[in-house]
Design a protein around this motif. Structure first.
Motif, PDB file in Angstrom:
ATOM      1  N   GLY A  27      -7.972 -65.580 -37.762  1.00  0.00           N
ATOM      2  CA  GLY A  27      -6.675 -65.632 -38.431  1.00  0.00           C
ATOM      3  C   GLY A  27      -5.575 -65.260 -37.453  1.00  0.00           C
ATOM      4  N   ILE A  28      -4.359 -65.636 -37.786  1.00  0.00           N
ATOM      5  CA  ILE A  28      -3.235 -65.345 -36.876  1.00  0.00           C
ATOM      6  C   ILE A  28      -2.556 -64.057 -37.310  1.00  0.00           C
ATOM      7  N   ASN A  29      -2.456 -63.113 -36.386  1.00  0.00           N
ATOM      8  CA  ASN A  29      -1.721 -61.893 -36.718  1.00  0.00           C
ATOM      9  C   ASN A  29      -0.679 -61.512 -35.666  1.00  0.00           C
ATOM     10  N   HIS A  30      -0.607 -62.323 -34.599  1.00  0.00           N
ATOM     11  CA  HIS A  30       0.380 -62.040 -33.549  1.00  0.00           C
ATOM     12  C   HIS A  30       0.745 -63.367 -32.867  1.00  0.00           C
ATOM     13  N   PRO A  31       2.022 -63.607 -32.650  1.00  0.00           N
ATOM     14  CA  PRO A  31       2.409 -64.858 -31.972  1.00  0.00           C
ATOM     15  C   PRO A  31       1.723 -65.032 -30.607  1.00  0.00           C
ATOM     16  N   ASN A  32       1.548 -63.924 -29.880  1.00  0.00           N
ATOM     17  CA  ASN A  32       0.897 -64.039 -28.575  1.00  0.00           C
ATOM     18  C   ASN A  32      -0.591 -64.324 -28.696  1.00  0.00           C
ATOM     19  N   PHE A  73       2.883 -72.988 -28.690  1.00  0.00           N
ATOM     20  CA  PHE A  73       3.769 -71.977 -29.294  1.00  0.00           C
ATOM     21  C   PHE A  73       3.637 -72.032 -30.811  1.00  0.00           C
ATOM     22  N   PRO A  74       3.549 -70.862 -31.462  1.00  0.00           N
ATOM     23  CA  PRO A  74       3.618 -70.868 -32.922  1.00  0.00           C
ATOM     24  C   PRO A  74       5.019 -71.297 -33.367  1.00  0.00           C
ATOM     25  N   LEU A  75       5.109 -71.722 -34.601  1.00  0.00           N
ATOM     26  CA  LEU A  75       6.365 -72.294 -35.088  1.00  0.00           C
ATOM     27  C   LEU A  75       7.569 -71.367 -34.919  1.00  0.00           C
ATOM     28  N   CYS A  76       7.373 -70.056 -35.127  1.00  0.00           N
ATOM     29  CA  CYS A  76       8.512 -69.129 -34.984  1.00  0.00           C
ATOM     30  C   CYS A  76       9.120 -69.220 -33.592  1.00  0.00           C
ATOM     31  N   MET A  77       8.282 -69.335 -32.562  1.00  0.00           N
ATOM     32  CA  MET A  77       8.764 -69.338 -31.180  1.00  0.00           C
ATOM     33  C   MET A  77       9.236 -70.733 -30.768  1.00  0.00           C
ATOM     34  N   GLY A 123      12.741 -64.575 -37.068  1.00  0.00           N
ATOM     35  CA  GLY A 123      11.994 -64.474 -38.315  1.00  0.00           C
ATOM     36  C   GLY A 123      10.780 -65.375 -38.283  1.00  0.00           C
ATOM     37  N   CYS A 124      10.080 -65.419 -39.417  1.00  0.00           N
ATOM     38  CA  CYS A 124       8.890 -66.270 -39.543  1.00  0.00           C
ATOM     39  C   CYS A 124       9.253 -67.475 -40.407  1.00  0.00           C
ATOM     40  N   PRO A 125       9.160 -68.676 -39.876  1.00  0.00           N
ATOM     41  CA  PRO A 125       9.556 -69.866 -40.641  1.00  0.00           C
ATOM     42  C   PRO A 125       8.813 -70.015 -41.967  1.00  0.00           C
ATOM     43  N   TYR A 126       7.563 -69.529 -42.014  1.00  0.00           N
ATOM     44  CA  TYR A 126       6.808 -69.659 -43.264  1.00  0.00           C
ATOM     45  C   TYR A 126       7.437 -68.794 -44.358  1.00  0.00           C
ATOM     46  N   ARG A 127       8.069 -67.725 -43.944  1.00  0.00           N
ATOM     47  CA  ARG A 127       8.747 -66.871 -44.909  1.00  0.00           C
ATOM     48  C   ARG A 127      10.217 -67.230 -45.055  1.00  0.00           C
ATOM     49  N   SER A 170       4.736 -58.271 -33.484  1.00  0.00           N
ATOM     50  CA  SER A 170       3.617 -58.803 -34.268  1.00  0.00           C
ATOM     51  C   SER A 170       4.155 -59.688 -35.398  1.00  0.00           C
ATOM     52  N   CYS A 171       3.245 -60.450 -36.011  1.00  0.00           N
ATOM     53  CA  CYS A 171       3.623 -61.261 -37.172  1.00  0.00           C
ATOM     54  C   CYS A 171       4.208 -60.386 -38.265  1.00  0.00           C
ATOM     55  N   GLN A 172       3.566 -59.263 -38.502  1.00  0.00           N
ATOM     56  CA  GLN A 172       4.022 -58.412 -39.593  1.00  0.00           C
ATOM     57  C   GLN A 172       5.477 -57.997 -39.388  1.00  0.00           C
ATOM     58  N   LYS A 173       5.793 -57.600 -38.188  1.00  0.00           N
ATOM     59  CA  LYS A 173       7.168 -57.190 -37.885  1.00  0.00           C
ATOM     60  C   LYS A 173       8.134 -58.358 -38.066  1.00  0.00           C
ATOM     61  N   ILE A 174       7.722 -59.526 -37.608  1.00  0.00           N
ATOM     62  CA  ILE A 174       8.591 -60.712 -37.688  1.00  0.00           C
ATOM     63  C   ILE A 174       8.773 -61.139 -39.147  1.00  0.00           C
ATOM     64  N   ILE A 175       7.681 -61.102 -39.900  1.00  0.00           N
ATOM     65  CA  ILE A 175       7.740 -61.496 -41.313  1.00  0.00           C
ATOM     66  C   ILE A 175       8.649 -60.555 -42.098  1.00  0.00           C
ATOM     67  N   HIS A 209       1.344 -65.892 -48.534  1.00  0.00           N
ATOM     68  CA  HIS A 209       0.352 -65.637 -47.479  1.00  0.00           C
ATOM     69  C   HIS A 209       0.817 -66.334 -46.196  1.00  0.00           C
ATOM     70  N   TYR A 210       1.831 -65.736 -45.567  1.00  0.00           N
ATOM     71  CA  TYR A 210       2.494 -66.421 -44.457  1.00  0.00           C
ATOM     72  C   TYR A 210       1.589 -66.559 -43.233  1.00  0.00           C
ATOM     73  N   GLN A 211       0.822 -65.511 -42.936  1.00  0.00           N
ATOM     74  CA  GLN A 211      -0.054 -65.601 -41.760  1.00  0.00           C
ATOM     75  C   GLN A 211      -1.186 -66.600 -41.992  1.00  0.00           C
ATOM     76  N   LEU A 212      -1.640 -66.695 -43.240  1.00  0.00           N
ATOM     77  CA  LEU A 212      -2.657 -67.717 -43.533  1.00  0.00           C
ATOM     78  C   LEU A 212      -2.060 -69.119 -43.403  1.00  0.00           C
ATOM     79  N   ALA A 213      -0.798 -69.260 -43.813  1.00  0.00           N
ATOM     80  CA  ALA A 213      -0.116 -70.551 -43.650  1.00  0.00           C
ATOM     81  C   ALA A 213      -0.057 -70.929 -42.173  1.00  0.00           C
ATOM     82  N   CYS A 214       0.235 -69.943 -41.333  1.00  0.00           N
ATOM     83  CA  CYS A 214       0.296 -70.175 -39.885  1.00  0.00           C
ATOM     84  C   CYS A 214      -1.094 -70.494 -39.331  1.00  0.00           C
ATOM     85  N   THR A 215      -2.106 -69.813 -39.855  1.00  0.00           N
ATOM     86  CA  THR A 215      -3.482 -70.068 -39.421  1.00  0.00           C
ATOM     87  C   THR A 215      -3.885 -71.515 -39.751  1.00  0.00           C
TER      88      THR A 215
HETATM   89 FE1  SF4 Z   1       5.114 -66.603 -35.940  1.00  0.00          FE
HETATM   90 FE2  SF4 Z   1       3.269 -65.032 -37.025  1.00  0.00          FE
HETATM   91 FE3  SF4 Z   1       4.999 -66.387 -38.569  1.00  0.00          FE
HETATM   92 FE4  SF4 Z   1       3.038 -67.627 -37.262  1.00  0.00          FE
HETATM   93  S1  SF4 Z   1       2.796 -66.113 -38.912  1.00  0.00           S
HETATM   94  S2  SF4 Z   1       5.167 -68.299 -37.379  1.00  0.00           S
HETATM   95  S3  SF4 Z   1       2.955 -66.477 -35.356  1.00  0.00           S
HETATM   96  S4  SF4 Z   1       5.502 -64.757 -37.148  1.00  0.00           S
END
Ligand code: SF4
Length: 189
Positions: A172-177, A19-23, A116-120, A100-105, A152-158
């Motif tokens: 790169g990560i662009n969707h939690p799924n 699971f990515p950190l958000c989930m 939300g997105c923990p990186y943000r 998607s990540c974008q929506k969550i961010i 660069h939250y998605q890069l942080a997740c990547t």
């Molecule tokens: Fe979740 Fe996407 Fe943020 Fe990673 S970048 S924690 S998958 S919302």
């Protein structure tokens, strides 16, 4: 088990591995508080649908936690409908897609919200603690924090994905799924 499906008995293990950190955060908060506010239920619920949890398992999952807090009767009356609804079984029968990540961010969690997105959305201190619990080493953590500082939250997740899996994630990560399925592919090789 078949690729692309998870069942309830596997869930604790796959949370930790894939699971990515958000989930993972939403899942742990749900287990801790036996409750999530609407934004968290949507974000986690649709993700779980996306990873292949079927409706019966989803109902059992939410019921098990919520009934500890609000009781079984209130769960069935106020929450079960929404679970069925997000699977397209009630109301307009729209089959909602996972966020998607974008929506969550871009979401704006308020007080008491866990989505939300923990990186943000996490404080630096909370993010560092969460990364450490995920097993990200201190050097990789600094790289992640660097990306976060530059928004660069998605890069942080990547980078987190790469640190945990010991493997490049070129897309790169662009969707939690997508995070989940890329992770499962690595573990099932
Ligand atoms: Fe979740 Fe996407 Fe943020 Fe990673 S970048 S924690 S998958 S919302």
């Amino acid at each position: 088990r078949e690729y692309g499906e998870i069942s309830l008995k596997d869930i604790d293990q796959v949370v930790k591995s894939s699971f990515p950190l958000c989930m993972r955060h939403l899942f742990e908060k749900l287990r801790e508080d036996h409750h999530l506010k609407h934004g968290g239920r949507m974000q986690l619920g649709l993700f779980l649908k996306g990873v292949g949890l079927n409706l019966d398992d989803a109902l059992a999952f939410w019921r098990a936690e919520f009934s500890k807090k609000v009781g079984l009767e209130k769960f069935e009356k106020e929450y079960a409908y929404n679970v069925r609804h997000s699977y397209g079984k009630e109301g307009k029968r729209t089959d909602y897609t996972p966020f998607s990540c974008q929506k969550i961010i871009l979401s704006t969690p308020g007080a008491g919200d866990q989505h939300g997105c923990p990186y943000r959305h996490f404080s630096e201190e909370n993010l560092r603690a969460a990364l450490s619990r995920m097993g990200v080493n201190s050097r990789a953590t600094e790289d992640v924090m660097n990306k976060v500082r530059n928004k660069h939250y998605q890069l942080a997740c990547t980078l987190t994905f790469e640190a945990i899996h010991g493997m490049q994630c070129d897309a790169g990560i662009n969707h939690p799924n997508q995070y989940f399925s890329d992770s499962q592919k690595i573990f099932q090789q």
